[in-house]
Design a protein around this motif. Structure first.
Motif, PDB file in Angstrom:
ATOM      1  N   LEU A   1       9.152   3.053  -6.501  1.00  0.00           N
ATOM      2  CA  LEU A   1       8.910   1.589  -6.405  1.00  0.00           C
ATOM      3  C   LEU A   1       9.932   0.820  -6.759  1.00  0.00           C
ATOM      4  N   TYR A   2      10.642   0.024  -6.050  1.00  0.00           N
ATOM      5  CA  TYR A   2      11.636  -1.008  -6.334  1.00  0.00           C
ATOM      6  C   TYR A   2      10.938  -2.390  -6.786  1.00  0.00           C
ATOM      7  N   PHE A   3      11.674  -3.045  -7.863  1.00  0.00           N
ATOM      8  CA  PHE A   3      11.229  -4.434  -7.953  1.00  0.00           C
ATOM      9  C   PHE A   3      12.338  -5.247  -8.732  1.00  0.00           C
ATOM     10  N   LEU A   4      12.208  -6.455  -8.454  1.00  0.00           N
ATOM     11  CA  LEU A   4      13.244  -7.213  -8.702  1.00  0.00           C
ATOM     12  C   LEU A   4      12.682  -7.983 -10.101  1.00  0.00           C
ATOM     13  N   SER A   5      13.538  -8.089 -10.911  1.00  0.00           N
ATOM     14  CA  SER A   5      13.154  -9.259 -12.227  1.00  0.00           C
ATOM     15  C   SER A   5      13.882 -10.294 -12.186  1.00  0.00           C
ATOM     16  N   PHE A   6      13.339 -11.375 -12.604  1.00  0.00           N
ATOM     17  CA  PHE A   6      13.694 -12.540 -12.556  1.00  0.00           C
ATOM     18  C   PHE A   6      13.898 -13.277 -13.979  1.00  0.00           C
ATOM     19  N   PHE A   7      15.011 -13.919 -14.272  1.00  0.00           N
ATOM     20  CA  PHE A   7      14.982 -14.575 -15.467  1.00  0.00           C
ATOM     21  C   PHE A   7      15.258 -16.268 -15.248  1.00  0.00           C
ATOM     22  N   PHE A   8      14.973 -17.035 -16.016  1.00  0.00           N
ATOM     23  CA  PHE A   8      15.246 -18.605 -15.570  1.00  0.00           C
ATOM     24  C   PHE A   8      16.619 -18.951 -15.925  1.00  0.00           C
ATOM     25  N   GLU A   9      17.158 -18.323 -17.105  1.00  0.00           N
ATOM     26  CA  GLU A   9      18.433 -18.866 -17.568  1.00  0.00           C
ATOM     27  C   GLU A   9      19.756 -17.823 -17.220  1.00  0.00           C
ATOM     28  N   GLY A  10      20.763 -18.247 -16.649  1.00  0.00           N
ATOM     29  CA  GLY A  10      21.604 -17.313 -16.639  1.00  0.00           C
ATOM     30  C   GLY A  10      21.592 -16.331 -15.312  1.00  0.00           C
ATOM     31  N   ASN A  11      22.479 -15.583 -15.244  1.00  0.00           N
ATOM     32  CA  ASN A  11      22.545 -14.598 -13.843  1.00  0.00           C
ATOM     33  C   ASN A  11      22.073 -13.316 -14.443  1.00  0.00           C
ATOM     34  N   PHE A  12      20.844 -13.131 -14.675  1.00  0.00           N
ATOM     35  CA  PHE A  12      20.325 -11.927 -15.441  1.00  0.00           C
ATOM     36  C   PHE A  12      19.239 -11.117 -14.531  1.00  0.00           C
TER      37      PHE A  12
ATOM     38  N   VAL B   1       0.987  -1.105   0.043  1.00  0.00           N
ATOM     39  CA  VAL B   1       0.037   0.191   0.057  1.00  0.00           C
ATOM     40  C   VAL B   1       0.856   1.231   0.021  1.00  0.00           C
ATOM     41  N   ILE B   2       0.600   2.186  -0.925  1.00  0.00           N
ATOM     42  CA  ILE B   2       1.499   3.315  -1.092  1.00  0.00           C
ATOM     43  C   ILE B   2       1.278   4.294  -0.072  1.00  0.00           C
ATOM     44  N   ARG B   3       2.157   4.460   0.808  1.00  0.00           N
ATOM     45  CA  ARG B   3       2.312   5.841   1.756  1.00  0.00           C
ATOM     46  C   ARG B   3       3.354   6.813   1.343  1.00  0.00           C
ATOM     47  N   ASN B   4       2.989   7.999   1.766  1.00  0.00           N
ATOM     48  CA  ASN B   4       4.323   9.102   1.770  1.00  0.00           C
ATOM     49  C   ASN B   4       5.053   9.069   0.576  1.00  0.00           C
ATOM     50  N   GLY B   5       4.748   9.678  -0.280  1.00  0.00           N
ATOM     51  CA  GLY B   5       5.533  10.048  -1.583  1.00  0.00           C
ATOM     52  C   GLY B   5       4.791  10.073  -2.919  1.00  0.00           C
ATOM     53  N   VAL B   6       3.853   9.606  -2.896  1.00  0.00           N
ATOM     54  CA  VAL B   6       2.965   9.650  -4.184  1.00  0.00           C
ATOM     55  C   VAL B   6       1.458  10.009  -3.917  1.00  0.00           C
ATOM     56  N   PRO B   7       1.249  11.461  -3.954  1.00  0.00           N
ATOM     57  CA  PRO B   7      -0.296  11.674  -3.335  1.00  0.00           C
ATOM     58  C   PRO B   7      -1.425  11.146  -3.978  1.00  0.00           C
ATOM     59  N   GLU B   8      -1.072  11.054  -5.343  1.00  0.00           N
ATOM     60  CA  GLU B   8      -1.885  10.426  -6.273  1.00  0.00           C
ATOM     61  C   GLU B   8      -2.395   8.953  -6.209  1.00  0.00           C
ATOM     62  N   LEU B   9      -1.590   8.453  -5.448  1.00  0.00           N
ATOM     63  CA  LEU B   9      -1.586   6.904  -5.233  1.00  0.00           C
ATOM     64  C   LEU B   9      -1.925   6.479  -3.673  1.00  0.00           C
TER      65      LEU B   9
ATOM     66  N   ARG C   1       9.788  -8.047 -18.317  1.00  0.00           N
ATOM     67  CA  ARG C   1      10.196  -9.086 -17.424  1.00  0.00           C
ATOM     68  C   ARG C   1       9.166  -9.606 -16.307  1.00  0.00           C
ATOM     69  N   PHE C   2      10.104 -10.687 -15.692  1.00  0.00           N
ATOM     70  CA  PHE C   2       9.301 -11.462 -14.732  1.00  0.00           C
ATOM     71  C   PHE C   2       9.387 -10.431 -13.444  1.00  0.00           C
ATOM     72  N   VAL C   3       8.233 -10.053 -12.812  1.00  0.00           N
ATOM     73  CA  VAL C   3       8.689  -9.396 -11.436  1.00  0.00           C
ATOM     74  C   VAL C   3       8.380 -10.159 -10.137  1.00  0.00           C
ATOM     75  N   SER C   4       9.292 -10.609  -9.594  1.00  0.00           N
ATOM     76  CA  SER C   4       9.052 -11.497  -8.423  1.00  0.00           C
ATOM     77  C   SER C   4       9.149 -10.769  -7.025  1.00  0.00           C
ATOM     78  N   TRP C   5       9.282  -9.571  -7.050  1.00  0.00           N
ATOM     79  CA  TRP C   5       8.973  -8.777  -5.555  1.00  0.00           C
ATOM     80  C   TRP C   5       8.893  -7.425  -6.220  1.00  0.00           C
ATOM     81  N   ILE C   6       8.137  -6.845  -5.199  1.00  0.00           N
ATOM     82  CA  ILE C   6       7.851  -5.157  -5.470  1.00  0.00           C
ATOM     83  C   ILE C   6       7.464  -4.581  -4.185  1.00  0.00           C
ATOM     84  N   ASP C   7       8.147  -3.219  -4.004  1.00  0.00           N
ATOM     85  CA  ASP C   7       7.836  -2.620  -2.689  1.00  0.00           C
ATOM     86  C   ASP C   7       8.122  -0.899  -2.808  1.00  0.00           C
ATOM     87  N   GLN C   8       7.601  -0.340  -1.846  1.00  0.00           N
ATOM     88  CA  GLN C   8       8.093   0.853  -1.969  1.00  0.00           C
ATOM     89  C   GLN C   8       9.217   1.153  -1.057  1.00  0.00           C
ATOM     90  N   GLY C   9      10.142   2.049  -1.792  1.00  0.00           N
ATOM     91  CA  GLY C   9      11.540   2.216  -0.865  1.00  0.00           C
ATOM     92  C   GLY C   9      11.115   3.514   0.115  1.00  0.00           C
TER      93      GLY C   9
END
Length: 846
Positions: A313-324, A256-264, A300-308
């Motif tokens: 917003l920060y998110f992690l992208s995930f790939f099945f092959e390689g260190n990407f 839930v968005i708090r403190n930083g994005v009034p529109e959201l 991208r495959f988004v495996s985690w998202i949160d407000q910093g």
């Protein structure tokens, strides 16, 4: 930032500098399939340096764990792990799956750890309070269990840690501290007709429905309506029904968005792993969804998202092959309408060659709002340029990962890596036996790589294997290894099924001493065999591996794979309520099956709970109940009661098979009343009317005329009979025989229209009224009627017989589930009522 990888590595990331250094590597991590290290949370309130809690699966014990580390930023912190919790109850491996271990780990406003865990890909777990799977758990920071948990019973059967239950794969949770609410995303099922992605507010003791139902409480799709007591989601969205199993839908819970994005402010932001989108749910200050809007679209495959802490917003992208894997940031620019630039493609010429290597770069990119774009090329060797179409020379052999970032002045988009190989790369080929394109459960698939390099000898650790499980339009991680030029996998017989477009993609990558790589990949597919799940109540629900379907339906599976099928104790279709009576071959509602090499059918039998059998005029009843031990002695007991019991004796008991709900005549034998059935025949003679009724399975019927039941049958005479005739063509017809003073001793035989034997069990009946009107019924409906004049003829032996011979021919072969005789002609409504009551009714009604 601390960033956790599935393999157990935790890195310290400076998002400003874009740098990452390893902090610790957790050694005892089982990262097969969807296992591994799955979430972490930092607590700076209870120690000087701060504790880091990590949720992962242990390879040595097979248990899910929470490990606690003291954070100083030094690699020596790894030596300070304290395992504060390991899951009680059964292991994840109990169900043979590497899927659905969860989850999320958070610290609540009450300073307790909250851990969400998936159902272990065994849906029934989610409704059980005796395991941790499909649950949200509440645990003290030292690993003990709070005694005020809603299901805490000390030494009782419950898992005391359970705080809420009924989840499928609860993926990512977060606390909205101003309201004290725990938000959680729960990934939907594999049946596109019923599946929903959910965002839930989790409350203590609540049941969130899986696998009984999913999605909104007022179910608009093909799935079951949620029963009373289920808590519905705040927001849900359906799968695309034409998309097979799981097309474009897999929620990653957000915040839930708090403190930083009034529109959201106060809105819930989440991502969809399969769609690569970031969306917000408009809550309008409450807990009811007012609609959604898409904030960002990524490939991208988004495996985690949160407000910093900076409000972004920060998110992690995930790939099945390689260190990407990547950490990405979304900055709110003040305009929800502004969209990030789009990179359609990049062009690189050439992609490899001998040093020195001159490479030309170009890109097809645009801004949706038409803003002018700026370009930034990172050549992967420490140099960069802002030219839109640059040229670059690589002088040193090696592998270089190039990135392009385009910006419209507010938002940026970065391309996937562009790999340039300078030097002579190894060559590689991959071989998998042809039979592997027809594998089944339990098979061992062995892949062999043949690689060569002109500069050096390739060691075993130069071979990196990746095996992905292909499932419709997406993939699951299955296996990785660094074990030389051969790699084998065992095809599982439990866990994630092989329904739909499934198989394995096996990939091997080799790297030489300069870091130059070569990759080969091959896909293999399973042998398929259909398993039909049916019911005598059309449209009734039956679950397979916890997924509910409407019968009849097919399981698209592979030989040797194990499934669990379950029929409900009670169901209602239309206005008719039915109770489970048994499968055609076993009584238990829940059963484990192993798919055979050839098509198989399993049929659930229900008796109407609103229509018991008619017993007025009943003079003989044989229900073939398994609990009737007399049947083992070759005797079938008459269950009609009222002092006129006529038991039957089986001529050759070794030629019958006993099932929980029926009796199968496998090699033609007869069951006959050894003592005269005088009371039965006299009652019929006095009324000059009768009803013969049977529930039968004609699938093993042999050619010719076969009587199911006959009255007063001897070597030459029959008074009345009900039977089946199988023609050379395979067609099956009903037959009836009635002997009267006008038809003669052998009676009159009438063959009615063909029987539809697509149903495993059929209900047949014939009645004759005092006025001589004969009616024949199939599955509760009249299919023929005529008149036979004269009084019924009787011989002297007064017999009843099942499976009797016809004119010197063979006796009955097939399975009977119920046979009944009445001394009156039941009305059509009564015949229908007996059909609705089912083959194994528990009650007899007047």
């Amino acid at each position: 930032m601390l960033v956790l990888s599935q393999s157990g590595q935790i890195s310290i990331v400076d998002p400003t500098a874009g740098s990452a250094t390893q902090w610790i590597q957790i050694a005892d991590v089982d990262d097969d399939g969807e296992n591994g290290s799955l979430d972490l949370v930092v607590d700076r309130n209870h120690s000087a340096n701060g504790f880091v809690y990590v949720y992962y699966k242990s390879r040595s014990s097979g248990r899910l764990r929470i490990g606690r580390f003291v954070f100083t930023g030094s690699a020596s912190d790894a030596n300070g792990e304290t395992v504060i919790w390991a899951n009680p109850g059964p292991l994840h491996s109990t169900w043979g799956s590497e899927n659905h271990t969860g989850g999320s780990l958070t610290i609540g406003p009450d300073s307790k750890l909250y851990l969400s865990i998936g159902d272990g890909f065994h849906a029934a777990n989610s409704q059980s309070l005796q395991n941790v799977f499909g649950k949200v758990l509440r645990i003290e920071l030292d690993g003990s269990v709070p005694t005020d948990n809603p299901f805490f019973d000390g030494a009782g059967p419950n898992i005391d840690e359970i705080w809420a239950y009924g989840f499928r794969n609860p993926f990512r949770a977060s606390w909205d501290l101003p309201t004290g609410r725990l938000w959680l995303g729960d990934v939907g099922g594999n049946d596109a007709a019923t599946a929903y992605e959910e965002a839930n507010i989790v409350t203590p003791g609540a049941n969130y429905g899986w696998p009984l139902c999913e999605g909104p409480l007022g179910q608009p799709k093909n799935g079951p309506t949620c029963p009373d007591g289920v808590t519905g989601p705040v927001h849900s969205y359906a799968h695309e029904t034409l998309g097979g199993c799981c097309l474009n839908a897999s929620i990653t819970g957000g915040t839930v968005i708090r403190n930083g994005v009034p529109e959201l402010e106060g809105d819930y932001v989440y991502a969809d792993f399969a769609r690569g989108t970031v969306l917000s749910v408009d809550l309008d200050g409450g807990t009811t969804s007012q609609g959604t809007q898409q904030l960002f679209d990524t490939d991208r495959f988004v495996s985690w998202i949160d407000q910093g802490p900076d409000g972004h917003l920060y998110f992690l992208s995930f790939f099945f092959e390689g260190n990407f894997g990547e950490v990405r940031r979304l900055r709110f620019t003040g305009q929800l309408a502004n969209r990030a630039p789009v990179i359609n493609s990049t062009l690189t010429t050439p992609t490899g060659g001998q040093a020195p290597l001159d490479v030309s770069f170009d890109a097809d990119a645009f801004d949706p709002e038409g803003q002018e774009l700026s370009y930034f090329w990172d050549f992967g060797d420490g140099t960069s340029t802002t030219e839109p179409q640059p040229h670059h020379r690589y002088d040193v052999p090696g592998t270089y990962d190039v990135r392009l970032t385009v910006s419209d002045g507010q938002l940026e988009t970065t391309s996937r890596q562009i790999r340039i190989q300078v030097g002579v790369a190894p060559t590689i080929s991959l071989s998998i036996p042809v039979a592997s394109d027809d594998f089944k459960a339990g098979d061992i698939i062995t892949a062999t790589a043949s690689a060569s390099d002109g500069d050096s000898t390739l060691a075993d650790d130069a071979y990196y294997w990746t095996v992905l499980f292909d499932h419709d339009d997406h993939q699951h991680p299955f296996d990785t290894a660094n074990n030389g030029p051969k790699h084998s996998i065992v095809v599982p017989s439990q866990g994630h099924s092989f329904e739909g477009e499934t198989g394995f993609t096996i990939t091997v990558t080799v790297a030489d001493q300069d870091g130059l790589t070569a990759t080969a990949s091959q896909s293999v597919t399973p042998r398929k065999v259909p398993v039909t799940i049916d019911s005598n109540v059309k449209g009734g629900t039956i679950s397979v591996d916890g997924i509910t379907h409407s019968a009849p339906f097919l399981i698209d599976t592979t030989p040797g794979f194990e499934h669990v099928i379950e029929a409900p104790a009670e169901l209602t279709v239309g206005d008719v309520r039915s109770e489970f009576a048994g499968w055609a071959d076993v009584i238990s509602r829940t059963r484990a099956i192993t798919s055979a090499e050839t098509p198989t059918t399993y049929r659930a039998l229900f008796n109407s709970a609103d229509f018991g059998r008619v017993n007025k005029g009943l003079i003989a009843l044989y229900g073939f109940n398994e609990s009737d031990r007399a049947i083992d002695q070759g005797r079938i007991t008459d269950e009609s009661g009222e002092g006129r019991r006529v038991d039957l004796t089986i001529a050759k008991p070794d030629r019958v098979l006993y099932t929980p709900s029926g009796l199968e005549f496998v090699r033609s034998t007869t069951a006959t009343s050894k003592r005269p059935a005088t009371k039965v025949t006299r009652r019929i003679a006095q009324s000059d009317a009768f009803t013969l009724e049977a529930w039968i399975d004609p699938s093993e019927l042999r050619r010719g005329v076969r009587r199911v039941i006959a009255i007063e049958h001897n070597s030459a005479n029959v008074t009345a009979s009900l039977g089946l005739q199988k023609l050379r063509s395979g067609e099956v017809k009903l037959t009836t025989t009635i002997a009267t003073s006008l038809t003669g001793r052998r009676g009159q035989i009438l063959k009615t229209r063909a029987v539809d034997t697509s149903d495993e069990l059929i209900h047949v009946a014939v009645t004759r009224s005092r006025k001589g009107v004969v009616r024949v019924f199939l599955n509760g409906k009249r299919v023929a009627a005529w008149r036979v004049r004269g009084n019924l003829l009787w011989g002297s032996q007064h017999r009843l017989s099942l499976g009797s011979r016809v004119d010197g021919g063979q006796a009955f072969s097939g399975e009977m589930h119920l046979v009944a005789v009445y001394d009156r002609a039941l009305r059509p409504q009564a015949i229908k009522r007996n059909y609705q009551a089912g083959p194994n009714p528990e009650v007899l009604l007047p």
